[in-house]
Design an enzyme around this catalytic site. Structure first.
Site, mmCIF file in Angstrom:
data_model
loop_
_atom_site.group_PDB
_atom_site.id
_atom_site.type_symbol
_atom_site.label_atom_id
_atom_site.label_comp_id
_atom_site.label_asym_id
_atom_site.label_seq_id
_atom_site.Cartn_x
_atom_site.Cartn_y
_atom_site.Cartn_z
ATOM 1 N N VAL A 1 0.801 -1.440 0.053
ATOM 2 C CA VAL A 1 0.122 0.029 0.115
ATOM 3 C C VAL A 1 0.783 1.378 0.045
ATOM 4 C CG1 VAL A 1 -1.974 1.381 1.362
ATOM 5 C CG2 VAL A 1 -1.965 -1.199 1.105
ATOM 6 N N THR B 1 2.642 -7.453 9.945
ATOM 7 C CA THR B 1 1.688 -8.051 9.211
ATOM 8 C C THR B 1 2.118 -9.550 9.199
ATOM 9 O OG1 THR B 1 2.761 -7.688 7.194
ATOM 10 C CG2 THR B 1 0.938 -6.231 7.688
ATOM 11 N N TYR C 1 -2.159 -10.555 16.335
ATOM 12 C CA TYR C 1 -2.231 -9.606 15.199
ATOM 13 C C TYR C 1 -3.324 -8.829 15.118
ATOM 14 C CZ TYR C 1 -2.784 -7.686 10.545
ATOM 15 O OH TYR C 1 -3.160 -7.035 9.402
ATOM 16 N N LYS D 1 -3.901 -4.992 16.323
ATOM 17 C CA LYS D 1 -4.554 -3.924 15.097
ATOM 18 C C LYS D 1 -5.734 -3.355 15.949
ATOM 19 C CE LYS D 1 -3.537 -2.971 11.620
ATOM 20 N NZ LYS D 1 -2.623 -2.206 11.163
#
Length: 302
Positions: free
Chosen positions: A13, A62, A125, A129
């Site tokens: 991204v 990630t 994870y 987040k």
């Protein structure tokens, strides 16, 4: 001219954001070599030096499975870093654009998740987040958080490129068929981000801007197995040589492919709020996939 700071410049991204945001201001893109995002003091120094009007933060930890045994690093990048950027955005009166994930949900819902649905992460994870999201919300900064899923693109490593490589090497594959979502190109995420940032920069009333959390994926849904099969069929139609016959991609269940971190069975996200608020129409995942494959597959010249 507005100054726009982009983190994670070498990620999928982040790479695309450098293209999409270049027309909106002076873009300063940084990577790991430029700033250690696990160090809050380094982030503060970075923001102080660059003095951005917009902070765009696609950088994240990630490695979903590794996070199960490396929770401290995942938390530093996915929670503490966003919190630090948010505090800096408050001091500067800047906009913070952040990215999150379908992993904040448990994946058990039978309908697409809306932004108001309860988050219930099942992995380290996903939890880090989610904690990053909450830290931004609590900071009081001007923010837009975009949750997305199944990101891929022409740049970087991802499921689509892995399947394309394996299809040239193998006669058969096994792919999970009981997890559902929408493959979403990094370029689409970047273009939607640019649309949102442009609206913010052109706004004369920041107080009336629709800050908040939004879901951003392509339209429609598929399984990983359906994704892989469509990918190979589309690549073949575009003239890519493939050893693998799509019929030789065997569907398997999640228990047949155990991994350290649990995956959401449903990664379907409702994008109604995003489309309504910003006047967007998101493309079907198959159409978006074909567009990316045209970039990845060399065109034969006569």
């Amino acid at each position: 001219m507005p100054r726009i700071l982009i983190t994670g410049k070498n990620g999928q991204v982040g790479f695309e954001l450098q293209r999409s945001l270049a027309v909106l201001g002076e873009v300063i893109a940084i990577g790991r070599e430029d700033c250690d995002l696990a160090d809050p003091a380094a982030i503060d120094a970075l923001v102080e030096r660059i003095a951005p009007d917009v902070i765009v933060n696609p950088a994240a930890y990630t490695a979903v499975d590794r996070a199960e045994t490396d929770a401290a690093t995942a938390r530093a990048i996915n929670e503490t870093a966003p919190a630090t950027f948010a505090a800096a955005a408050v001091r500067r009166g800047a906009l913070l654009v952040h990215y999150s994930t379908d992993y904040v949900f448990d994946g058990t819902q039978t309908t697409p998740y809306r932004e108001t649905d309860t988050a219930a992460p099942r992995s380290v994870y996903g939890q880090t987040k989610r904690d990053g999201e909450l830290a931004i919300e609590r900071s009081g900064c001007r923010y837009v958080t975009l949750r997305t899923s199944w990101v891929y693109g022409a740049w970087g490593n991802n499921f689509a490129k892995t399947i394309l490589r394996l299809a040239k090497e193998r006669d058969a594959l096994k792919v999970v068929a009981d997890q559902f979502g929408a493959p979403t190109p990094a370029a689409l995420i970047a273009d939607v981000t640019a649309h949102i940032v442009a609206r913010y920069l052109g706004s004369t009333d920041a107080a009336g801007f629709p800050f908040g959390t939004y879901h951003l994926t392509t339209a429609g849904e598929t399984s990983w197995h359906g994704y892989a099969t469509t990918l190979i069929n589309t690549a073949r139609a575009l003239g890519a040589p493939m050893r693998l016959d799509p019929a030789a991609i065997t569907p398997v269940s999640t228990p047949e492919y155990p991994l350290p971190a649990p995956r959401p069975a449903s990664s379907r996200l409702s994008t109604e709020k995003l489309q309504r608020t910003f006047g967007l129409i998101l493309p079907p995942w198959e159409q978006a996939l074909a567009h990316v494959l045209r970039q990845l597959i060399p065109t034969e010249k006569p």
